[in-house]
Design an enzyme around this catalytic site. Sequence first.
Site, PDB file in Angstrom:
ATOM      1  N   ASP A   8      54.011  -7.182 -21.505  1.00  0.00           N
ATOM      2  CA  ASP A   8      54.252  -5.754 -21.309  1.00  0.00           C
ATOM      3  C   ASP A   8      53.232  -5.157 -20.354  1.00  0.00           C
ATOM      4  O   ASP A   8      52.047  -5.053 -20.679  1.00  0.00           O
ATOM      5  CB  ASP A   8      54.163  -5.033 -22.656  1.00  0.00           C
ATOM      6  CG  ASP A   8      55.387  -5.302 -23.505  1.00  0.00           C
ATOM      7  OD1 ASP A   8      56.502  -5.053 -23.011  1.00  0.00           O
ATOM      8  OD2 ASP A   8      55.231  -5.768 -24.646  1.00  0.00           O
ATOM      9  N   MET A  47      65.780  -0.894 -24.663  1.00  0.00           N
ATOM     10  CA  MET A  47      64.604  -0.454 -25.410  1.00  0.00           C
ATOM     11  C   MET A  47      65.061   0.202 -26.711  1.00  0.00           C
ATOM     12  O   MET A  47      65.836   1.158 -26.692  1.00  0.00           O
ATOM     13  CB  MET A  47      63.791   0.560 -24.600  1.00  0.00           C
ATOM     14  CG  MET A  47      63.002  -0.018 -23.436  1.00  0.00           C
ATOM     15  SD  MET A  47      61.929  -1.404 -23.862  1.00  0.00           S
ATOM     16  CE  MET A  47      60.843  -0.680 -25.100  1.00  0.00           C
ATOM     17  N   MET A  89      51.885  -1.981 -18.373  1.00  0.00           N
ATOM     18  CA  MET A  89      51.915  -0.509 -18.466  1.00  0.00           C
ATOM     19  C   MET A  89      50.871   0.102 -17.539  1.00  0.00           C
ATOM     20  O   MET A  89      49.741  -0.391 -17.473  1.00  0.00           O
ATOM     21  CB  MET A  89      51.607  -0.082 -19.903  1.00  0.00           C
ATOM     22  CG  MET A  89      52.547  -0.700 -20.917  1.00  0.00           C
ATOM     23  SD  MET A  89      52.081  -0.199 -22.571  1.00  0.00           S
ATOM     24  CE  MET A  89      53.420  -0.962 -23.500  1.00  0.00           C
ATOM     25  N   MET A 110      56.631  -1.661 -17.065  1.00  0.00           N
ATOM     26  CA  MET A 110      56.773  -0.240 -17.417  1.00  0.00           C
ATOM     27  C   MET A 110      55.843   0.525 -16.492  1.00  0.00           C
ATOM     28  O   MET A 110      54.815   1.083 -16.906  1.00  0.00           O
ATOM     29  CB  MET A 110      56.404  -0.038 -18.897  1.00  0.00           C
ATOM     30  CG  MET A 110      57.488  -0.569 -19.817  1.00  0.00           C
ATOM     31  SD  MET A 110      56.883  -0.844 -21.486  1.00  0.00           S
ATOM     32  CE  MET A 110      56.147  -2.449 -21.283  1.00  0.00           C
ATOM     33  N   SER A 117      55.794 -10.539 -28.017  1.00  0.00           N
ATOM     34  CA  SER A 117      55.117  -9.683 -27.054  1.00  0.00           C
ATOM     35  C   SER A 117      53.613  -9.710 -27.290  1.00  0.00           C
ATOM     36  O   SER A 117      53.135  -9.368 -28.376  1.00  0.00           O
ATOM     37  CB  SER A 117      55.615  -8.237 -27.174  1.00  0.00           C
ATOM     38  OG  SER A 117      54.670  -7.380 -26.554  1.00  0.00           O
ATOM     39  N   HIS A 175      57.794  -7.494 -18.399  1.00  0.00           N
ATOM     40  CA  HIS A 175      58.453  -6.193 -18.543  1.00  0.00           C
ATOM     41  C   HIS A 175      57.590  -5.126 -17.880  1.00  0.00           C
ATOM     42  O   HIS A 175      56.539  -4.756 -18.403  1.00  0.00           O
ATOM     43  CB  HIS A 175      58.627  -5.947 -20.062  1.00  0.00           C
ATOM     44  CG  HIS A 175      59.241  -4.629 -20.410  1.00  0.00           C
ATOM     45  ND1 HIS A 175      59.248  -4.147 -21.710  1.00  0.00           N
ATOM     46  CD2 HIS A 175      59.880  -3.705 -19.655  1.00  0.00           C
ATOM     47  CE1 HIS A 175      59.857  -2.977 -21.730  1.00  0.00           C
ATOM     48  NE2 HIS A 175      60.247  -2.682 -20.502  1.00  0.00           N
ATOM     49  N   HIS A 183      56.704 -12.556 -23.890  1.00  0.00           N
ATOM     50  CA  HIS A 183      57.006 -11.235 -23.330  1.00  0.00           C
ATOM     51  C   HIS A 183      55.697 -10.536 -22.953  1.00  0.00           C
ATOM     52  O   HIS A 183      54.805 -10.370 -23.790  1.00  0.00           O
ATOM     53  CB  HIS A 183      57.784 -10.426 -24.373  1.00  0.00           C
ATOM     54  CG  HIS A 183      58.299  -9.118 -23.888  1.00  0.00           C
ATOM     55  ND1 HIS A 183      59.470  -8.997 -23.161  1.00  0.00           N
ATOM     56  CD2 HIS A 183      57.815  -7.857 -24.031  1.00  0.00           C
ATOM     57  CE1 HIS A 183      59.681  -7.723 -22.888  1.00  0.00           C
ATOM     58  NE2 HIS A 183      58.685  -7.001 -23.394  1.00  0.00           N
ATOM     59  N   ASP A 219      64.093  -4.752 -27.419  1.00  0.00           N
ATOM     60  CA  ASP A 219      62.629  -4.646 -27.436  1.00  0.00           C
ATOM     61  C   ASP A 219      62.203  -3.387 -28.172  1.00  0.00           C
ATOM     62  O   ASP A 219      62.501  -2.272 -27.739  1.00  0.00           O
ATOM     63  CB  ASP A 219      62.148  -4.608 -25.971  1.00  0.00           C
ATOM     64  CG  ASP A 219      60.639  -4.624 -25.833  1.00  0.00           C
ATOM     65  OD1 ASP A 219      59.926  -4.725 -26.847  1.00  0.00           O
ATOM     66  OD2 ASP A 219      60.178  -4.532 -24.671  1.00  0.00           O
TER      67      ASP A 219
HETATM   68  C1  DX5 Z   1      56.903  -1.310 -26.003  1.00  0.00           C
HETATM   69  C2  DX5 Z   1      56.914  -2.702 -25.442  1.00  0.00           C
HETATM   70  C3  DX5 Z   1      57.298  -3.715 -26.437  1.00  0.00           C
HETATM   71  C4  DX5 Z   1      56.399  -3.780 -27.598  1.00  0.00           C
HETATM   72  C5  DX5 Z   1      57.194  -4.251 -28.762  1.00  0.00           C
HETATM   73  O1  DX5 Z   1      56.602  -0.424 -25.014  1.00  0.00           O
HETATM   74  O2  DX5 Z   1      57.824  -2.809 -24.376  1.00  0.00           O
HETATM   75  O3  DX5 Z   1      57.497  -4.992 -25.876  1.00  0.00           O
HETATM   76  O4  DX5 Z   1      55.293  -4.623 -27.426  1.00  0.00           O
HETATM   77  O5  DX5 Z   1      56.379  -4.162 -29.835  1.00  0.00           O
HETATM   78  P1  DX5 Z   1      56.893  -4.091 -31.324  1.00  0.00           P
HETATM   79  O6  DX5 Z   1      57.645  -5.365 -31.592  1.00  0.00           O
HETATM   80  O7  DX5 Z   1      55.597  -4.002 -32.052  1.00  0.00           O
HETATM   81  O8  DX5 Z   1      57.750  -2.879 -31.470  1.00  0.00           O
HETATM   82 ZN    ZN Z   2      58.408  -4.923 -23.698  1.00  0.00          ZN
END
Ligand code: DX5
Ligand code: ZN
Length: 217
Positions: free
Chosen positions: A34, A136, A36, A67, A7, A65, A32, A174
Amino acid sequence: MVKIAPSLLSADFADLKNQIAAAEHAGADWLHLDIMDGHFVPNISFGPPVIKALRKHTKLPFDTHLMIENPDRYLEAFHAAGADILTVHYEACTHLHRTISRIQELGMKAGVSINPATSVTALSEIMPYVDLVLIMSVNPGFGGQKFIPTSTEKLRQTADIIKQKKPEIHLEVDGGIDDTTAAAVVKAGANVLVAGNYVFGQGNIAESIATLKRIVV
Ligand code: DX5
Ligand code: ZN
Protein backbone atom coordinates in the site's frame (compact mmCIF):
# COMPACT_ATOMS: atom_id res chain seq x y z
CA MET A 1 -8.63 -20.46 -7.00
CA VAL A 2 -9.03 -17.53 -4.64
CA LYS A 3 -5.80 -15.73 -3.82
CA ILE A 4 -4.81 -14.28 -0.46
CA ALA A 5 -2.80 -11.05 -0.61
CA PRO A 6 -1.62 -9.95 2.85
CA SER A 7 -1.12 -6.19 3.10
CA LEU A 8 2.18 -5.13 4.65
CA LEU A 9 0.58 -1.95 5.99
CA SER A 10 -0.19 -3.67 9.30
CA ALA A 11 3.11 -5.55 9.51
CA ASP A 12 5.91 -4.73 11.95
CA PHE A 13 7.92 -2.28 9.83
CA ALA A 14 11.07 -3.04 11.83
CA ASP A 15 10.82 -6.71 10.88
CA LEU A 16 9.48 -6.76 7.32
CA LYS A 17 11.86 -9.44 6.02
CA ASN A 18 10.75 -12.00 8.61
CA GLN A 19 7.09 -11.08 8.45
CA ILE A 20 7.09 -11.54 4.68
CA ALA A 21 8.87 -14.89 5.04
CA ALA A 22 6.19 -16.01 7.50
CA ALA A 23 3.41 -14.97 5.13
CA GLU A 24 5.07 -16.68 2.16
CA HIS A 25 5.63 -19.85 4.16
CA ALA A 26 1.98 -19.84 5.26
CA GLY A 27 0.82 -19.86 1.63
CA ALA A 28 0.20 -16.21 0.80
CA ASP A 29 -0.27 -15.85 -2.97
CA TRP A 30 0.61 -12.20 -3.49
CA LEU A 31 2.05 -9.48 -1.28
CA HIS A 32 -0.08 -6.34 -1.23
CA LEU A 33 1.93 -3.12 -0.96
CA ASP A 34 0.00 0.00 0.00
CA ILE A 35 1.62 3.20 -1.26
CA MET A 36 0.26 6.39 0.30
CA ASP A 37 1.37 9.96 -0.41
CA GLY A 38 -0.39 12.09 2.21
CA HIS A 39 -2.38 13.81 -0.57
CA PHE A 40 -4.69 11.32 -2.24
CA VAL A 41 -5.12 9.74 1.19
CA PRO A 42 -4.41 11.32 4.58
CA ASN A 43 -1.56 8.97 5.42
CA ILE A 44 2.01 8.31 4.25
CA SER A 45 3.43 4.78 4.03
CA PHE A 46 6.49 3.82 1.98
CA GLY A 47 7.77 3.96 -1.59
CA PRO A 48 10.05 2.39 -4.20
CA PRO A 49 13.24 2.15 -2.06
CA VAL A 50 11.47 -0.09 0.45
CA ILE A 51 10.00 -2.25 -2.33
CA LYS A 52 13.44 -2.57 -3.90
CA ALA A 53 14.94 -3.68 -0.61
CA LEU A 54 12.22 -6.30 -0.09
CA ARG A 55 12.34 -7.64 -3.65
CA LYS A 56 15.39 -9.81 -3.02
CA HIS A 57 13.82 -11.50 0.01
CA THR A 58 10.70 -13.04 -1.53
CA LYS A 59 9.37 -14.63 -4.69
CA LEU A 60 5.80 -13.47 -4.03
CA PRO A 61 4.34 -11.22 -6.72
CA PHE A 62 4.26 -7.61 -5.56
CA ASP A 63 0.69 -6.37 -5.85
CA THR A 64 1.27 -2.64 -5.59
CA HIS A 65 -1.66 -0.38 -4.75
CA LEU A 66 -0.93 3.26 -5.51
CA MET A 67 -3.01 5.61 -3.38
CA ILE A 68 -1.19 8.64 -4.75
CA GLU A 69 -1.87 11.70 -6.87
CA ASN A 70 -0.13 11.93 -10.24
CA PRO A 71 0.77 8.23 -10.40
CA ASP A 72 2.12 8.75 -13.96
CA ARG A 73 5.23 10.36 -12.47
CA TYR A 74 6.19 7.20 -10.62
CA LEU A 75 5.34 4.25 -12.89
CA GLU A 76 8.96 3.70 -13.99
CA ALA A 77 10.22 3.95 -10.41
CA PHE A 78 7.81 1.27 -9.18
CA HIS A 79 8.67 -0.96 -12.11
CA ALA A 80 12.40 -0.58 -11.45
CA ALA A 81 11.83 -1.35 -7.76
CA GLY A 82 10.19 -4.69 -8.60
CA ALA A 83 6.42 -4.19 -8.72
CA ASP A 84 4.60 -6.91 -10.69
CA ILE A 85 1.09 -5.49 -10.58
CA LEU A 86 0.47 -1.76 -10.42
CA THR A 87 -3.01 -0.59 -9.46
CA VAL A 88 -4.00 3.05 -9.76
CA HIS A 89 -7.12 4.81 -8.56
CA TYR A 90 -9.78 5.87 -11.04
CA GLU A 91 -10.19 9.00 -8.88
CA ALA A 92 -6.49 9.94 -9.21
CA CYS A 93 -6.06 9.61 -13.00
CA THR A 94 -7.13 12.24 -15.52
CA HIS A 95 -6.11 10.07 -18.48
CA LEU A 96 -6.68 6.63 -17.05
CA HIS A 97 -6.40 4.76 -20.35
CA ARG A 98 -2.98 6.28 -20.98
CA THR A 99 -1.82 5.36 -17.47
CA ILE A 100 -3.04 1.78 -17.78
CA SER A 101 -1.36 1.42 -21.21
CA ARG A 102 1.94 2.76 -19.87
CA ILE A 103 1.93 0.32 -16.94
CA GLN A 104 1.47 -2.55 -19.40
CA GLU A 105 4.12 -1.21 -21.79
CA LEU A 106 6.55 -1.34 -18.90
CA GLY A 107 5.78 -5.05 -18.55
CA MET A 108 3.56 -4.95 -15.45
CA LYS A 109 -0.05 -6.00 -14.99
CA ALA A 110 -2.34 -3.00 -14.63
CA GLY A 111 -5.16 -2.63 -12.15
CA VAL A 112 -7.77 0.03 -11.52
CA SER A 113 -9.30 0.71 -8.13
CA ILE A 114 -12.42 2.60 -7.06
CA ASN A 115 -13.26 4.17 -3.71
CA PRO A 116 -16.41 3.21 -1.82
CA ALA A 117 -18.30 6.28 -3.12
CA THR A 118 -17.44 5.65 -6.79
CA SER A 119 -19.94 3.68 -8.85
CA VAL A 120 -18.85 0.56 -10.76
CA THR A 121 -20.34 2.16 -13.88
CA ALA A 122 -17.28 4.45 -13.87
CA LEU A 123 -15.24 1.39 -14.88
CA SER A 124 -17.16 0.35 -17.97
CA GLU A 125 -14.90 2.03 -20.57
CA ILE A 126 -11.60 0.97 -18.98
CA MET A 127 -12.61 -2.59 -18.12
CA PRO A 128 -11.55 -4.11 -21.48
CA TYR A 129 -8.00 -2.79 -20.94
CA VAL A 130 -7.18 -3.74 -17.36
CA ASP A 131 -5.83 -6.93 -15.82
CA LEU A 132 -7.40 -6.36 -12.41
CA VAL A 133 -10.20 -4.42 -10.73
CA LEU A 134 -9.79 -3.51 -7.07
CA ILE A 135 -12.91 -2.65 -5.12
CA MET A 136 -12.16 -0.68 -1.96
CA SER A 137 -14.37 -1.90 0.85
CA VAL A 138 -13.10 0.85 3.20
CA ASN A 139 -12.05 4.43 2.47
CA PRO A 140 -8.38 4.09 1.58
CA GLY A 141 -5.73 5.45 3.94
CA PHE A 142 -5.60 3.21 6.97
CA GLY A 143 -5.50 -0.44 7.93
CA GLY A 144 -7.86 -1.98 10.45
CA GLN A 145 -11.07 -0.25 9.36
CA LYS A 146 -14.50 -1.82 9.32
CA PHE A 147 -15.78 -3.42 6.10
CA ILE A 148 -18.44 -1.25 4.44
CA PRO A 149 -21.39 -3.64 4.03
CA THR A 150 -22.65 -2.30 0.66
CA SER A 151 -19.32 -3.41 -0.85
CA THR A 152 -20.67 -6.94 -1.19
CA GLU A 153 -23.40 -5.87 -3.61
CA LYS A 154 -20.88 -3.70 -5.44
CA LEU A 155 -18.63 -6.73 -5.89
CA ARG A 156 -21.55 -8.71 -7.26
CA GLN A 157 -22.28 -5.98 -9.83
CA THR A 158 -18.60 -5.76 -10.77
CA ALA A 159 -18.34 -9.52 -11.13
CA ASP A 160 -21.30 -9.47 -13.52
CA ILE A 161 -19.69 -6.79 -15.70
CA ILE A 162 -16.37 -8.66 -15.69
CA LYS A 163 -18.12 -11.86 -16.73
CA GLN A 164 -19.63 -10.06 -19.74
CA LYS A 165 -16.65 -7.90 -20.74
CA LYS A 166 -13.42 -9.65 -19.72
CA PRO A 167 -13.83 -12.83 -17.68
CA GLU A 168 -10.10 -13.49 -17.31
CA ILE A 169 -9.33 -10.46 -15.12
CA HIS A 170 -8.96 -10.50 -11.35
CA LEU A 171 -11.52 -9.02 -8.99
CA GLU A 172 -9.76 -7.94 -5.81
CA VAL A 173 -11.30 -6.61 -2.61
CA ASP A 174 -9.42 -4.49 -0.08
CA GLY A 175 -10.42 -3.35 3.39
CA GLY A 176 -11.86 -5.03 6.45
CA ILE A 177 -11.35 -8.59 5.19
CA ASP A 178 -11.22 -11.16 7.99
CA ASP A 179 -12.83 -14.44 9.00
CA THR A 180 -16.24 -12.76 9.27
CA THR A 181 -16.27 -11.09 5.82
CA ALA A 182 -14.19 -13.37 3.57
CA ALA A 183 -16.88 -15.91 2.69
CA ALA A 184 -19.41 -13.29 1.56
CA VAL A 185 -16.99 -11.41 -0.70
CA VAL A 186 -15.90 -14.62 -2.38
CA LYS A 187 -19.53 -15.61 -2.89
CA ALA A 188 -20.08 -12.18 -4.47
CA GLY A 189 -17.29 -12.88 -6.98
CA ALA A 190 -13.99 -11.62 -5.52
CA ASN A 191 -11.02 -13.84 -6.35
CA VAL A 192 -8.22 -11.89 -4.64
CA LEU A 193 -8.59 -10.99 -0.95
CA VAL A 194 -6.36 -8.33 0.59
CA ALA A 195 -6.02 -8.63 4.35
CA GLY A 196 -3.78 -6.39 6.43
CA ASN A 197 -4.84 -6.15 10.04
CA TYR A 198 -6.26 -9.67 10.09
CA VAL A 199 -2.97 -11.21 8.88
CA PHE A 200 -0.33 -8.97 10.47
CA GLY A 201 -2.17 -7.36 13.37
CA GLN A 202 -3.42 -10.39 15.26
CA GLY A 203 -0.13 -11.92 16.38
CA ASN A 204 -0.20 -15.11 14.33
CA ILE A 205 0.45 -14.65 10.62
CA ALA A 206 0.35 -18.35 9.72
CA GLU A 207 -2.87 -19.05 11.58
CA SER A 208 -4.68 -16.06 10.05
CA ILE A 209 -3.66 -17.04 6.51
CA ALA A 210 -4.62 -20.67 7.14
CA THR A 211 -8.05 -19.59 8.42
CA LEU A 212 -8.67 -17.39 5.38
CA LYS A 213 -7.58 -20.17 3.05
CA ARG A 214 -9.94 -22.62 4.76
CA ILE A 215 -12.83 -20.19 4.38
CA VAL A 216 -12.29 -19.43 0.70
CA VAL A 217 -11.71 -22.90 -0.74
C1 DX5 B 1 -6.30 0.70 2.95
C2 DX5 B 1 -5.34 -0.20 2.22
C3 DX5 B 1 -5.53 -1.62 2.55
C4 DX5 B 1 -5.34 -1.93 3.97
C5 DX5 B 1 -6.20 -3.11 4.29
O1 DX5 B 1 -6.10 1.99 2.55
O2 DX5 B 1 -5.49 -0.07 0.83
O3 DX5 B 1 -4.78 -2.48 1.73
O4 DX5 B 1 -4.02 -2.21 4.33
O5 DX5 B 1 -6.11 -3.28 5.63
P1 DX5 B 1 -7.17 -4.07 6.48
O6 DX5 B 1 -7.19 -5.48 5.97
O7 DX5 B 1 -6.58 -3.93 7.84
O8 DX5 B 1 -8.49 -3.39 6.33
ZN1 ZN C 1 -4.53 -1.69 -0.48
